[in-house]
Design a protein around this motif. Structure first.
Motif, mmCIF file in Angstrom:
data_model
loop_
_atom_site.group_PDB
_atom_site.id
_atom_site.type_symbol
_atom_site.label_atom_id
_atom_site.label_comp_id
_atom_site.label_asym_id
_atom_site.label_seq_id
_atom_site.Cartn_x
_atom_site.Cartn_y
_atom_site.Cartn_z
ATOM 1 N N ILE A 104 0.841 -1.203 0.000
ATOM 2 C CA ILE A 104 0.000 0.000 0.000
ATOM 3 C C ILE A 104 0.872 1.248 0.000
ATOM 4 O O ILE A 104 0.636 2.191 -0.759
ATOM 5 C CB ILE A 104 -0.933 0.008 1.217
ATOM 6 N N ALA A 105 1.889 1.274 0.858
ATOM 7 C CA ALA A 105 2.772 2.437 0.937
ATOM 8 C C ALA A 105 3.457 2.699 -0.400
ATOM 9 O O ALA A 105 3.598 3.859 -0.821
ATOM 10 C CB ALA A 105 3.806 2.233 2.037
ATOM 11 N N SER A 106 3.867 1.645 -1.085
ATOM 12 C CA SER A 106 4.540 1.803 -2.376
ATOM 13 C C SER A 106 3.589 2.370 -3.432
ATOM 14 O O SER A 106 3.960 3.270 -4.194
ATOM 15 C CB SER A 106 5.092 0.455 -2.843
ATOM 16 N N ALA A 107 2.358 1.853 -3.480
ATOM 17 C CA ALA A 107 1.384 2.351 -4.447
ATOM 18 C C ALA A 107 1.029 3.803 -4.173
ATOM 19 O O ALA A 107 0.899 4.611 -5.100
ATOM 20 C CB ALA A 107 0.129 1.476 -4.412
ATOM 21 N N LEU A 108 0.891 4.137 -2.908
ATOM 22 C CA LEU A 108 0.566 5.514 -2.534
ATOM 23 C C LEU A 108 1.701 6.465 -2.902
ATOM 24 O O LEU A 108 1.469 7.527 -3.485
ATOM 25 C CB LEU A 108 0.277 5.536 -1.042
ATOM 26 N N ALA A 109 2.927 6.096 -2.566
ATOM 27 C CA ALA A 109 4.072 6.960 -2.862
ATOM 28 C C ALA A 109 4.223 7.176 -4.363
ATOM 29 O O ALA A 109 4.560 8.282 -4.812
ATOM 30 C CB ALA A 109 5.340 6.352 -2.288
ATOM 31 N N ARG B 9 5.578 9.210 5.685
ATOM 32 C CA ARG B 9 7.025 9.035 5.510
ATOM 33 C C ARG B 9 7.340 8.361 4.168
ATOM 34 O O ARG B 9 8.336 8.709 3.515
ATOM 35 C CB ARG B 9 7.608 8.214 6.665
ATOM 36 N N ALA B 10 6.507 7.421 3.754
ATOM 37 C CA ALA B 10 6.721 6.776 2.455
ATOM 38 C C ALA B 10 6.591 7.782 1.315
ATOM 39 O O ALA B 10 7.383 7.779 0.367
ATOM 40 C CB ALA B 10 5.733 5.633 2.271
ATOM 41 N N ALA B 11 5.600 8.662 1.414
ATOM 42 C CA ALA B 11 5.421 9.685 0.387
ATOM 43 C C ALA B 11 6.584 10.666 0.374
ATOM 44 O O ALA B 11 7.087 11.058 -0.690
ATOM 45 C CB ALA B 11 4.101 10.417 0.608
ATOM 46 N N LEU B 12 7.046 11.066 1.548
ATOM 47 C CA LEU B 12 8.157 12.014 1.627
ATOM 48 C C LEU B 12 9.464 11.393 1.141
ATOM 49 O O LEU B 12 10.310 12.081 0.552
ATOM 50 C CB LEU B 12 8.316 12.512 3.062
ATOM 51 N N LEU C 187 -11.746 11.689 -11.126
ATOM 52 C CA LEU C 187 -11.010 10.457 -10.866
ATOM 53 C C LEU C 187 -9.908 10.291 -11.907
ATOM 54 O O LEU C 187 -10.153 10.302 -13.104
ATOM 55 C CB LEU C 187 -11.961 9.259 -10.916
ATOM 56 N N GLN C 188 -8.676 10.108 -11.434
ATOM 57 C CA GLN C 188 -7.534 9.931 -12.330
ATOM 58 C C GLN C 188 -7.106 8.467 -12.425
ATOM 59 O O GLN C 188 -6.428 8.089 -13.388
ATOM 60 C CB GLN C 188 -6.357 10.771 -11.838
ATOM 61 N N GLY C 189 -7.469 7.661 -11.444
ATOM 62 C CA GLY C 189 -7.069 6.266 -11.500
ATOM 63 C C GLY C 189 -7.596 5.491 -10.314
ATOM 64 O O GLY C 189 -7.886 6.060 -9.253
ATOM 65 N N ARG C 190 -7.743 4.186 -10.513
ATOM 66 C CA ARG C 190 -8.166 3.275 -9.444
ATOM 67 C C ARG C 190 -7.269 2.052 -9.526
ATOM 68 O O ARG C 190 -7.348 1.271 -10.479
ATOM 69 C CB ARG C 190 -9.633 2.893 -9.599
ATOM 70 N N GLU C 191 -6.394 1.906 -8.541
ATOM 71 C CA GLU C 191 -5.427 0.807 -8.532
ATOM 72 C C GLU C 191 -5.824 -0.224 -7.489
ATOM 73 O O GLU C 191 -6.069 0.109 -6.330
ATOM 74 C CB GLU C 191 -4.024 1.337 -8.235
ATOM 75 N N HIS C 192 -5.875 -1.474 -7.917
ATOM 76 C CA HIS C 192 -6.206 -2.570 -7.016
ATOM 77 C C HIS C 192 -4.903 -3.160 -6.478
ATOM 78 O O HIS C 192 -4.049 -3.588 -7.246
ATOM 79 C CB HIS C 192 -7.007 -3.636 -7.774
ATOM 80 N N VAL C 193 -4.757 -3.169 -5.155
ATOM 81 C CA VAL C 193 -3.564 -3.717 -4.510
ATOM 82 C C VAL C 193 -3.994 -4.912 -3.676
ATOM 83 O O VAL C 193 -4.824 -4.771 -2.766
ATOM 84 C CB VAL C 193 -2.862 -2.668 -3.621
ATOM 85 N N GLU C 194 -3.447 -6.069 -3.983
ATOM 86 C CA GLU C 194 -3.802 -7.264 -3.222
ATOM 87 C C GLU C 194 -2.564 -8.120 -3.000
ATOM 88 O O GLU C 194 -1.633 -8.118 -3.807
ATOM 89 C CB GLU C 194 -4.877 -8.078 -3.946
ATOM 90 N N GLU C 195 -2.571 -8.836 -1.882
ATOM 91 C CA GLU C 195 -1.417 -9.652 -1.517
ATOM 92 C C GLU C 195 -1.824 -10.598 -0.389
ATOM 93 O O GLU C 195 -2.629 -10.245 0.473
ATOM 94 C CB GLU C 195 -0.282 -8.737 -1.044
ATOM 95 N N THR C 196 -1.298 -11.802 -0.421
ATOM 96 C CA THR C 196 -1.516 -12.743 0.668
ATOM 97 C C THR C 196 -0.504 -12.471 1.775
ATOM 98 O O THR C 196 0.693 -12.373 1.512
ATOM 99 C CB THR C 196 -1.387 -14.192 0.183
#
Length: 281
Positions: A75-80, A102-105, A216-225
Motif C-alpha cells: 500500500i505504501a509503495s502504491a501511494l508513494a 514518511r513513504a510519500a516524503l 477520478l484519475q485512477g483506481r489501482e487494485h492492490v492485493e497480496e496474501t
C-alpha cells in the motif's frame, strides 16, 4: 526543535480564519489576538470541541507492529508512486503514526508533510519520526484549520474524508489519494470475530461522493496474501476501528484462537484531482 514558521505556514486561526504566525516561544497567534499553544513535542492542537475519540496508545502500538513489520508495504509503495513529482506540501489526514506520510516524503525529497490526526499520541509519534513532518491535532469532520490551497497532495488512508474541506485546502489541480478496503480485505480475520464489516464496493461509494468536486484519475487494485502469526493477528484486529469494540489484547470476544495463518490484503488506491470549478471559498 519545532520550526514554528514552517508549522504556521500551513495554518489559519480556527476562531477567525486569519493567518497564524509565531508570536512567542511555542505560541502561534493571529492579528485578531487569538493565541494557540504549540506542544513541546512539536505539534499544535486546534481540536476545538470535538466529541470524537482518537486512537489510543495500544492501538498505535498494534499499528506499529503491522506497518513497521512490512505487512502493508504494498500500500505504501502504491501511494508513494501516486504522489506527483512536483508535490512540495503533503497533508496526511488521519496520519496515525506517520508511516504512509514518511513513504510519500521518501519518494519526494524536497517535500514537507503535515500529519493531522485526532489523536495527540499519534501526532506525537508522527512528528518524532521525521524532521520533515509537522503535526496538527484536529478533527477531520470539522472545518480544517488550514489555509486555502495549503497543500499539493492529501493522503487519506483508511480514514474519514471531509471532501469539501479537502478541496478547499488543496491547490488548484491538487491531488487527493484515498485508500479504502475491499470486501475481502482481512476477511479471514473478520469471519467469526467482532471486526467491522466492509461494504461490497466502498471505492465506488467514494468515487460517487467525490464526483462533484474531484475528477477520478485512477483506481489501482492492490492485493497480496499475508502470512500472520497470532501476535500479528491480534495487532491487525487491534490497530483499527474494531479495537473500540473488541479486546484484541486478550482475545475476549474476538475468536482469535483457530484463525488461519494467512489473510488477504485487498484495497483500492484512488487518485483524484480537485476540480477548479468545484472548489469553494
Amino acid at each position: 526543535m519545532t520550526d514554528l514558521d514552517r508549522l504556521a505556514s500551513w495554518l489559519r486561526c480556527p476562531v477567525c480564519a486569519a493567518d497564524l504566525a509565531p508570536v512567542d516561544r511555542l505560541v502561534l497567534g493571529c492579528a485578531n489576538g487569538h493565541r494557540h499553544d504549540v506542544n513541546k513535542r512539536g505539534y499544535i492542537s486546534l481540536l476545538g470541541g470535538s466529541k470524537h475519540v482518537g486512537d489510543s496508545a495500544p492501538m498505535l502500538d498494534a499499528r506499529d507492529a503491522v506497518l513497521e513489520g512490512g505487512l502493508y508495504t504494498a500500500i505504501a509503495s502504491a501511494l508513494a508512486a501516486a504522489v506527483p513529482e512536483s508535490a512540495l506540501r503533503i497533508l496526511d489526514a488521519g496520519a496515525g503514526t506517520g508511516y504512509y506520510l514518511r513513504a510519500a516524503l521518501a519518494a519526494r525529497p524536497e517535500a514537507t508533510g503535515l500529519a493531522m490526526d485526532l489523536s495527540p499520541a499519534a501526532v506525537t509519534r508522527a512528528t518524532r519520526s521525521s524532521d520533515r513532518i509537522d503535526g496538527l491535532v484536529a478533527d477531520t469532520w470539522r472545518p480544517l484549520p488550514l489555509h486555502d490551497a495549503a497543500c499539493d497532495v492529501i493522503l487519506d488512508v483508511f480514514a474519514p474524508r471531509n471532501l469539501p474541506e479537502f478541496a478547499r485546502v488543496l491547490e488548484p489541480g491538487g491531488t487527493l489519494i484515498v485508500v479504502v478496503p475491499r470486501a475481502t480485505h482481512l476477511a479471514s480475520l473478520r469471519n467469526g470475530t467482532a471486526m467491522l464489516d466492509v461494504p461490497d464496493d466502498k471505492a465506488l461509494d467514494v468515487i460517487t461522493a467525490a464526483a462533484p468536486l474531484y475528477a477520478l484519475q485512477g483506481r489501482e487494485h492492490v492485493e497480496e496474501t499475508l502470512a500472520v502469526d497470532e501476535p500479528l493477528r491480534r495487532a491487525l484486529i487491534g490497530m483499527g476501528p474494531s479495537a473500540h469494540h473488541v479486546d484484541a489484547g486478550t482475545g475476549t470476544g474476538t475468536g482469535i484462537v483457530g484463525l488461519p495463518s494467512e489473510t488477504r490484503l485487498d484495497v483500492d488506491v484512488l487518485h483524484f484531482s480537485v476540480r477548479d470549478g468545484g472548489r469553494s471559498r
